[in-house]
Design a protein around this motif. Structure first.
Motif, PDB file in Angstrom:
ATOM      1  N   VAL A  46     -42.871  41.062  22.551  1.00  0.00           N
ATOM      2  CA  VAL A  46     -43.540  41.500  23.719  1.00  0.00           C
ATOM      3  C   VAL A  46     -42.869  41.239  24.770  1.00  0.00           C
ATOM      4  O   VAL A  46     -42.504  41.965  25.816  1.00  0.00           O
ATOM      5  CB  VAL A  46     -44.910  41.122  23.733  1.00  0.00           C
ATOM      6  N   ASP A  47     -42.197  39.935  24.855  1.00  0.00           N
ATOM      7  CA  ASP A  47     -41.432  39.398  25.948  1.00  0.00           C
ATOM      8  C   ASP A  47     -40.193  40.420  26.341  1.00  0.00           C
ATOM      9  O   ASP A  47     -39.615  40.857  27.253  1.00  0.00           O
ATOM     10  CB  ASP A  47     -41.033  37.854  25.871  1.00  0.00           C
ATOM     11  N   TYR A  48     -39.437  40.559  25.063  1.00  0.00           N
ATOM     12  CA  TYR A  48     -38.167  41.457  25.047  1.00  0.00           C
ATOM     13  C   TYR A  48     -38.381  42.619  25.197  1.00  0.00           C
ATOM     14  O   TYR A  48     -37.733  43.305  26.270  1.00  0.00           O
ATOM     15  CB  TYR A  48     -37.712  41.660  23.537  1.00  0.00           C
ATOM     16  N   PHE A  49     -39.757  43.114  24.984  1.00  0.00           N
ATOM     17  CA  PHE A  49     -39.989  44.635  25.630  1.00  0.00           C
ATOM     18  C   PHE A  49     -40.425  44.764  27.048  1.00  0.00           C
ATOM     19  O   PHE A  49     -39.917  45.673  27.821  1.00  0.00           O
ATOM     20  CB  PHE A  49     -41.095  45.171  24.784  1.00  0.00           C
ATOM     21  N   ALA A  50     -40.851  43.642  27.522  1.00  0.00           N
ATOM     22  CA  ALA A  50     -41.144  43.699  29.052  1.00  0.00           C
ATOM     23  C   ALA A  50     -39.750  43.565  29.734  1.00  0.00           C
ATOM     24  O   ALA A  50     -39.544  44.244  30.676  1.00  0.00           O
ATOM     25  CB  ALA A  50     -41.970  42.187  29.356  1.00  0.00           C
ATOM     26  N   ILE A  51     -38.873  42.735  29.192  1.00  0.00           N
ATOM     27  CA  ILE A  51     -37.449  42.887  29.800  1.00  0.00           C
ATOM     28  C   ILE A  51     -36.737  44.331  29.654  1.00  0.00           C
ATOM     29  O   ILE A  51     -36.232  44.772  30.653  1.00  0.00           O
ATOM     30  CB  ILE A  51     -36.620  41.631  29.059  1.00  0.00           C
ATOM     31  N   GLY A  52     -36.922  45.076  28.341  1.00  0.00           N
ATOM     32  CA  GLY A  52     -36.297  46.063  28.308  1.00  0.00           C
ATOM     33  C   GLY A  52     -37.038  47.059  29.179  1.00  0.00           C
ATOM     34  O   GLY A  52     -36.310  48.063  29.818  1.00  0.00           O
ATOM     35  N   GLN A  53     -38.288  46.892  29.781  1.00  0.00           N
ATOM     36  CA  GLN A  53     -38.888  47.656  30.734  1.00  0.00           C
ATOM     37  C   GLN A  53     -38.326  47.607  32.229  1.00  0.00           C
ATOM     38  O   GLN A  53     -38.412  48.595  32.936  1.00  0.00           O
ATOM     39  CB  GLN A  53     -40.237  47.555  30.638  1.00  0.00           C
ATOM     40  N   CYS A  54     -37.860  46.286  32.523  1.00  0.00           N
ATOM     41  CA  CYS A  54     -37.512  46.178  34.074  1.00  0.00           C
ATOM     42  C   CYS A  54     -36.129  45.934  33.919  1.00  0.00           C
ATOM     43  O   CYS A  54     -35.423  45.355  35.091  1.00  0.00           O
ATOM     44  CB  CYS A  54     -38.354  44.956  34.739  1.00  0.00           C
ATOM     45  N   THR A  55     -35.019  46.534  32.920  1.00  0.00           N
ATOM     46  CA  THR A  55     -33.742  46.471  33.078  1.00  0.00           C
ATOM     47  C   THR A  55     -33.385  48.142  33.130  1.00  0.00           C
ATOM     48  O   THR A  55     -34.139  49.007  32.638  1.00  0.00           O
ATOM     49  CB  THR A  55     -33.156  45.939  32.171  1.00  0.00           C
ATOM     50  N   PRO A  56     -32.438  48.576  33.583  1.00  0.00           N
ATOM     51  CA  PRO A  56     -32.002  49.975  33.787  1.00  0.00           C
ATOM     52  C   PRO A  56     -32.028  50.491  32.457  1.00  0.00           C
ATOM     53  O   PRO A  56     -31.423  49.582  31.717  1.00  0.00           O
ATOM     54  CB  PRO A  56     -30.734  49.981  34.923  1.00  0.00           C
ATOM     55  N   GLY A  57     -32.116  51.868  32.287  1.00  0.00           N
ATOM     56  CA  GLY A  57     -31.809  52.225  30.936  1.00  0.00           C
ATOM     57  C   GLY A  57     -32.888  52.533  30.178  1.00  0.00           C
ATOM     58  O   GLY A  57     -33.956  52.340  30.568  1.00  0.00           O
ATOM     59  N   VAL A  58     -32.732  53.159  28.859  1.00  0.00           N
ATOM     60  CA  VAL A  58     -33.807  53.580  28.032  1.00  0.00           C
ATOM     61  C   VAL A  58     -34.363  52.332  27.612  1.00  0.00           C
ATOM     62  O   VAL A  58     -33.718  51.415  27.073  1.00  0.00           O
ATOM     63  CB  VAL A  58     -33.151  54.445  26.987  1.00  0.00           C
ATOM     64  N   ILE A  59     -35.745  51.993  27.916  1.00  0.00           N
ATOM     65  CA  ILE A  59     -36.506  51.185  27.052  1.00  0.00           C
ATOM     66  C   ILE A  59     -36.261  50.487  25.672  1.00  0.00           C
ATOM     67  O   ILE A  59     -35.935  49.470  25.263  1.00  0.00           O
ATOM     68  CB  ILE A  59     -37.870  51.008  27.448  1.00  0.00           C
TER      69      ILE A  59
ATOM     70  N   LEU B  15     -27.311  53.330  34.152  1.00  0.00           N
ATOM     71  CA  LEU B  15     -27.200  52.160  34.997  1.00  0.00           C
ATOM     72  C   LEU B  15     -28.580  52.618  36.163  1.00  0.00           C
ATOM     73  O   LEU B  15     -29.271  51.425  36.558  1.00  0.00           O
ATOM     74  CB  LEU B  15     -26.116  52.143  35.770  1.00  0.00           C
ATOM     75  N   PHE B  16     -29.013  53.813  36.567  1.00  0.00           N
ATOM     76  CA  PHE B  16     -29.778  53.660  37.446  1.00  0.00           C
ATOM     77  C   PHE B  16     -31.332  54.461  37.124  1.00  0.00           C
ATOM     78  O   PHE B  16     -32.314  54.588  37.847  1.00  0.00           O
ATOM     79  CB  PHE B  16     -29.410  54.643  38.489  1.00  0.00           C
ATOM     80  N   ALA B  17     -31.369  54.936  35.909  1.00  0.00           N
ATOM     81  CA  ALA B  17     -32.515  55.416  35.426  1.00  0.00           C
ATOM     82  C   ALA B  17     -33.452  54.290  35.014  1.00  0.00           C
ATOM     83  O   ALA B  17     -33.295  53.865  33.734  1.00  0.00           O
ATOM     84  CB  ALA B  17     -32.286  56.572  34.371  1.00  0.00           C
ATOM     85  N   VAL B  18     -34.448  53.986  35.826  1.00  0.00           N
ATOM     86  CA  VAL B  18     -35.277  52.845  35.540  1.00  0.00           C
ATOM     87  C   VAL B  18     -36.615  53.553  35.422  1.00  0.00           C
ATOM     88  O   VAL B  18     -37.100  54.335  36.001  1.00  0.00           O
ATOM     89  CB  VAL B  18     -35.298  51.735  36.882  1.00  0.00           C
ATOM     90  N   GLY B  19     -37.288  52.914  34.276  1.00  0.00           N
ATOM     91  CA  GLY B  19     -38.897  53.250  34.226  1.00  0.00           C
ATOM     92  C   GLY B  19     -39.123  53.755  32.910  1.00  0.00           C
ATOM     93  O   GLY B  19     -40.235  54.108  32.624  1.00  0.00           O
ATOM     94  N   GLY B  20     -38.153  54.275  32.067  1.00  0.00           N
ATOM     95  CA  GLY B  20     -38.399  54.906  30.687  1.00  0.00           C
ATOM     96  C   GLY B  20     -38.803  56.257  30.616  1.00  0.00           C
ATOM     97  O   GLY B  20     -38.948  56.625  31.689  1.00  0.00           O
ATOM     98  N   GLY B  55     -36.524  59.248  18.027  1.00  0.00           N
ATOM     99  CA  GLY B  55     -35.616  58.633  19.127  1.00  0.00           C
ATOM    100  C   GLY B  55     -36.303  58.627  20.322  1.00  0.00           C
ATOM    101  O   GLY B  55     -36.919  59.562  20.503  1.00  0.00           O
ATOM    102  N   PRO B  56     -35.424  57.754  21.012  1.00  0.00           N
ATOM    103  CA  PRO B  56     -36.105  57.721  22.308  1.00  0.00           C
ATOM    104  C   PRO B  56     -35.602  58.891  23.266  1.00  0.00           C
ATOM    105  O   PRO B  56     -34.470  59.440  23.017  1.00  0.00           O
ATOM    106  CB  PRO B  56     -35.168  56.520  23.080  1.00  0.00           C
ATOM    107  N   ILE B  57     -36.469  59.595  24.086  1.00  0.00           N
ATOM    108  CA  ILE B  57     -36.358  60.639  24.608  1.00  0.00           C
ATOM    109  C   ILE B  57     -35.048  60.667  25.579  1.00  0.00           C
ATOM    110  O   ILE B  57     -34.394  61.554  25.686  1.00  0.00           O
ATOM    111  CB  ILE B  57     -37.516  60.863  25.755  1.00  0.00           C
ATOM    112  N   GLY B  58     -34.900  59.630  26.127  1.00  0.00           N
ATOM    113  CA  GLY B  58     -33.342  59.754  26.943  1.00  0.00           C
ATOM    114  C   GLY B  58     -32.325  59.632  26.351  1.00  0.00           C
ATOM    115  O   GLY B  58     -31.506  60.395  26.491  1.00  0.00           O
ATOM    116  N   VAL B  59     -32.313  59.130  25.022  1.00  0.00           N
ATOM    117  CA  VAL B  59     -30.996  59.121  24.301  1.00  0.00           C
ATOM    118  C   VAL B  59     -30.945  60.605  23.822  1.00  0.00           C
ATOM    119  O   VAL B  59     -29.799  61.193  23.450  1.00  0.00           O
ATOM    120  CB  VAL B  59     -31.166  58.091  23.061  1.00  0.00           C
TER     121      VAL B  59
END
Lengths: 181, 187
Positions: A46-59, B15-20, B55-59
Motif C-alpha cells: 500500500v505504501d509503494y502504491f501511495a508513492i506510485g500515485q504521487c510520482t510523475p508517470g503511470v501509477i 515526466l509531467f503526467a501526474v495523477g494516473g 495493461g495500464p491506460i497510459g502505457v
C-alpha cells in the motif's frame, strides 16, 4: 539473472490481468507480490502504491519499478517495468493492426460511434469523481477555475499548468505554515 | 527523426503526467495539435481500446500512438519513452527519500496539482464528448441547430450516464454494450 527473469515474468502477469491500471491492479499485485512471492507485506504494498500515485508517470509503472528496485536494485526496477509494459506492447499492436484493416467497414464504424459515446460517459464519470476528491476547499476551486480558463484561452502545453499549480501549492502551504508558527 | 521525437514527447508525458489513469489524455491532445501524425478524432477510440485491453491506460495509449505513427518500432520507442522518467524518478526516491508521500513539499505540491489536473482532464473530456455527440461538420453544411448534435448519440449518452451510475460494472461491459447498440441503431 534468474531473479530478474522472475521479476519480469511476474510483472508481465500483472500487466496481463490488470484492465485499466490504477486501483484495478492492487488485488492482482497483492496476489502476485504478497501472497505468491512474499516480496512485500500488505502494508508495504500500500505504501509503494501511495508513492506510485504521487510520482510523475503511470501509477502501475511507478509501483512496478519501486518493487523491482527494492528486490534487485536498478536492474530489478528495469526488469519489473519492462515486464509490466510487455503485454500492452504485444496486445495493443495486434489490435491496432487489426483495426487498421477493418476500420473502413460500416459495421465497425457504427460500433465505434457507439463506443465513443460510452467513452465520453466514462470520462465524464472520472471527471465528476475527480472533482469530488480533488477540490476540498475554496482555494482548490479557484485553482481548478484558473487552470480551466487558462486551458481554454491559451494554447499552452499542460506541462506549464502542472508546474505552476504545484509551485502554487507549495508557496501557499509554506506561507500558511509560516503564519501559523 | 521520428523515433527520437516520439521518445522525447512521451518522455515529457511520463515526466509531467501526474495523477494516473487519464492523466496522459491532455498531453495526447496537445501532441495531436502539434504534429500531423495523430488525428485527434481517433483519441476516443484509443481510450476505448486502452480501457478494454489489459495493461495500464497510459502505457496502452503510448503504444497505440507510437505504433500508428511509426510502426512496431514506434510503439516500442513511445512506450519506453513514457516509462523512462518513472524508472529514473522512482529509483532516486527509493534510494534517497524515505516516507516520500508524507513529505511536506510533496503534499503541498499535490494540494495545488490535483485541482489543476482535474481541470486539464475535464477539458480533454470535453473534446471526447464533442467527438461523440456533436456533428459540427453536418451543422457547417446545413446551418440548422437540429443538425448540431446527433440525437441518437445524445440519448445513448444520457442512458449510459444513468446506467453507469447505478450499476458498477467494469468499463469493458459498457464499451461492448455501446458497440452493440451502435451497430443495432446505426449511430
Amino acid at each position: 539473472m534468474k531473479e530478474l527473469w522472475t521479476l519480469f515474468l511476474t510483472f508481465a502477469r500483472v500487466g496481463c490481468f490488470t484492465f485499466g491500471g490504477g486501483y484495478a491492479m492492487l488485488p492482482v499485485l497483492q496476489k502476485e507480490i504478497v501472497d505468491k512471492n512474499g516480496w512485500a507485506t500488505e502494508e508495504e504494498l500500500v505504501d509503494y502504491f501511495a508513492i506510485g500515485q504521487c510520482t510523475p508517470g503511470v501509477i502501475a509503472v511507478n509501483t512496478s519499478t519501486f518493487i523491482g528496485y527494492k528486490r534487485k536494485g536498478i536492474l530489478g526496477g528495469i526488469a519489473a517495468t519492462l515486464g509490466m509494459v510487455f503485454p500492452s506492447l504485444v496486445i495493443i499492436m495486434l489490435i491496432s493492426a487489426v483495426l487498421k484493416n477493418f476500420s473502413s467497414l460500416p459495421l465497425v464504424q457504427y460500433a465505434f460511434s457507439g463506443i465513443r459515446v460510452a467513452v465520453a460517459v466514462l470520462v465524464v464519470n472520472v471527471v465528476i469523481k475527480m472533482l469530488k476528491t480533488s477540490i476540498i476547499d475554496y482555494l482548490g476551486a479557484v485553482i481548478f477555475i484558473i487552470a480551466l480558463i487558462t486551458g481554454i484561452l491559451f494554447d499552452i502545453s499542460p506541462i506549464y499548468i502542472i508546474i505552476a499549480s504545484a509551485l502554487f501549492g507549495i508557496l501557499f502551504k509554506k506561507i500558511r505554515s509560516v503564519n501559523n508558527v | 527523426m521520428i523515433y527520437l521525437l516520439l521518445f522525447s514527447e512521451f518522455f515529457k508525458m511520463g515526466l509531467f503526467a501526474v495523477g494516473g489513469g487519464l492523466a496522459t489524455l491532455p498531453f495526447l491532445y496537445a501532441f495531436a495539435d502539434k504534429y500531423p501524425w495523430l488525428d485527434p478524432a481517433v483519441l476516443p477510440d484509443m481510450i476505448a481500446v486502452s480501457e478494454s485491453t489489459p495493461g495500464p491506460i497510459g502505457v496502452n495509449m503510448a503504444t497505440y500512438v507510437g505504433y500508428s505513427t511509426a510502426g512496431i518500432l514506434g510503439g516500442i520507442v513511445a512506450t519506453l519513452g513514457l516509462v523512462m522518467p518513472s524508472i529514473i524518478v522512482i529509483i532516486i526516491i527509493a534510494k534517497f527519500l524515505h516516507r516520500f508521500n508524507e513529505n511536506f513539499y510533496v503534499q503541498s505540491a499535490f494540494y495545488g496539482l490535483r485541482p489543476a489536473v482535474t481541470a486539464l482532464i475535464a477539458l480533454a473530456g470535453f473534446e471526447v464528448f464533442k467527438a461523440s455527440v456533436f456533428t459540427l461538420e453536418r451543422y457547417g453544411v446545413t446551418k440548422q441547430i437540429a443538425h448540431l448534435v446527433d440525437m441518437k448519440s445524445i440519448l445513448l449518452f444520457a442512458a449510459l450516464l444513468f446506467i453507469t451510475n447505478i450499476t458498477k460494472k467494469h468499463p469493458i461491459v459498457y464499451i461492448l454494450g455501446a458497440a452493440a447498440l451502435g451497430i443495432m441503431f446505426k449511430i
